[in-house]
Design an enzyme around this catalytic site. Structure first.
Site, short mmCIF file in Angstrom:
data_model
loop_
_atom_site.label_atom_id
_atom_site.label_comp_id
_atom_site.label_asym_id
_atom_site.label_seq_id
_atom_site.Cartn_x
_atom_site.Cartn_y
_atom_site.Cartn_z
CG MET A 26 34.31 48.25 49.94
SD MET A 26 35.26 47.68 50.74
CE MET A 26 36.18 46.87 49.97
CG LEU A 29 35.23 54.82 42.93
CD1 LEU A 29 33.82 56.09 42.63
CD2 LEU A 29 34.68 53.68 43.40
CG HIS A 30 38.66 50.20 38.72
ND1 HIS A 30 36.89 49.23 37.84
CD2 HIS A 30 38.58 48.97 39.45
CE1 HIS A 30 36.42 47.86 38.51
NE2 HIS A 30 37.28 48.59 39.49
CG ASP A 31 35.04 52.30 32.66
OD1 ASP A 31 34.91 53.36 32.86
OD2 ASP A 31 34.84 52.15 31.26
CG HIS A 33 34.20 50.75 41.32
ND1 HIS A 33 35.42 50.84 41.47
CD2 HIS A 33 33.61 50.00 41.94
CE1 HIS A 33 35.85 49.70 42.09
NE2 HIS A 33 35.45 49.55 42.71
CD GLN A 57 33.62 44.30 52.73
OE1 GLN A 57 32.45 44.66 52.88
NE2 GLN A 57 33.70 44.56 51.57
CE LYS A 149 26.22 39.11 34.20
NZ LYS A 149 25.87 38.56 33.09
CG ASP A 151 33.95 41.83 44.05
OD1 ASP A 151 34.21 41.04 43.53
OD2 ASP A 151 33.21 42.54 43.11
NE ARG A 188 42.19 43.43 48.38
CZ ARG A 188 40.78 43.69 48.92
NH1 ARG A 188 39.75 42.99 47.72
NH2 ARG A 188 40.31 44.05 50.23
#
EC number: 6.3.2.1
Length: 283
Positions: A26, A29-31, A33, A57, A149, A151, A188
């Protein structure tokens, strides 16, 4: 890196590129992703990512409108990681008309934990993932998709969906990326204040303590879970759940031999200030 917005353009490009390895996101992005993109490059002929903030969602009171959208930074990060193709559909591209047909996942797996506190969440996830899979894997007849993992329940639900519909998609699980203090990387996390960020590692510590106590059989599992909830609440959190489940189906383990020897996972969700965080720990 090529960027496309329509399903038709995506399929046209992928028609001659072999087997895709796909990372749906979505954005923001961070590391975590980017580690999935790195994994994707090892599992296909072309690394494909998507950025789409999926309205289906989000509950009405959740952060769909305020969810961080960082397009230029995301594109730069993906290109630096060697992503070959970015699919960035507009809402009208994926939902050209109201989505009246939806994927209803198995209630035993999807209506617990996250599904209990976010009703309809996994219906929205499965519906958009099915549409994305149809778009990405149409030309090749299949490929690989990489999910994190972090999520954990989402990973399990997607795996079950792939099995139930016999989709020609291999699901690869990527490990959770963490900050130096143990906090699971999340889009988040940016909602946290400086003070909250200093406290945020308490969730992963609580899960580690719960896992250790459960494996050692220090008390009945229900008592250990209640203690973990109370401990986190005493630190200013509002926990939704801290629980131990069987990895294979996210059902509660039986006391005794199964709890002592089965592959388990501790999962937690809690709110710190206005920010809801989730995490898990396999053991």
């Amino acid at each position: 890196m090529q960027i496309v917005h329509s399903i038709a353009d995506l399929r046209a490009i992928l028609s001659s590129k072999g087997r895709p390895a796909f990372v749906p996101t979505m954005g923001n992005l961070h590391d975590g992703h980017l580690s999935l993109v790195r994994a994707a490059r090892q599992h296909g002929d072309i690394a494909v990512a998507s950025i789409f903030v999926n309205r289906l969602q989000f509950l009405p009171h959740e952060d769909f409108d305020s969810y961080p959208r960082t397009w230029e930074a995301d594109c730069a990060k993906l290109e630096a990681e060697g992503c070959d193709l970015l699919f960035a559909p507009r809402e009208a591209d994926l939902y050209p008309e109201p989505q009246t047909f939806k994927i209803q996942p198995d209630a035993q797996l999807a209506d617990i934990l996250e599904g209990h506190f976010r009703p309809g969440f996994f219906t929205g996830v499965c519906t958009v993932v099915m549409k994305l899979f149809s778009a990405v894997f149409f030309a090749s007849g299949g490929g690989t998709a990489v999910f994190g993992k972090k999520d954990y329940q989402q990973l399990m639900v997607i795996r079950r969906m792939v099995e139930q519909f016999a989709l020609p998609v291999n699901i690869v699980a990527g490990d959770t990326a963490r900050a130096d203090d143990g906090l699971a990387l999340s889009s988040r996390n940016g909602y946290l204040s400086d003070d909250e960020r200093q406290q945020a590692m308490a969730l992963s510590l609580a899960l580690k303590q719960l896992a250790d106590a459960a494996r050692a059989g220090q008390a009945p599992l229900a008592e250990l879970e209640a203690w973990a909830m109370q401990s986190l609440a005493a630190q200013g959190w509002e926990p939704d759940y801290l629980t131990v489940r069987l990895r294979r189906d996210l059902q509660p383990p039986a006391e005794g031999a199964q709890l002592a020897g089965a592959p388990l996972v501790a999962l937690g969700a809690a709110r710190l200030g206005k920010t809801r965080l989730i995490d898990n720990l396999e053991f």
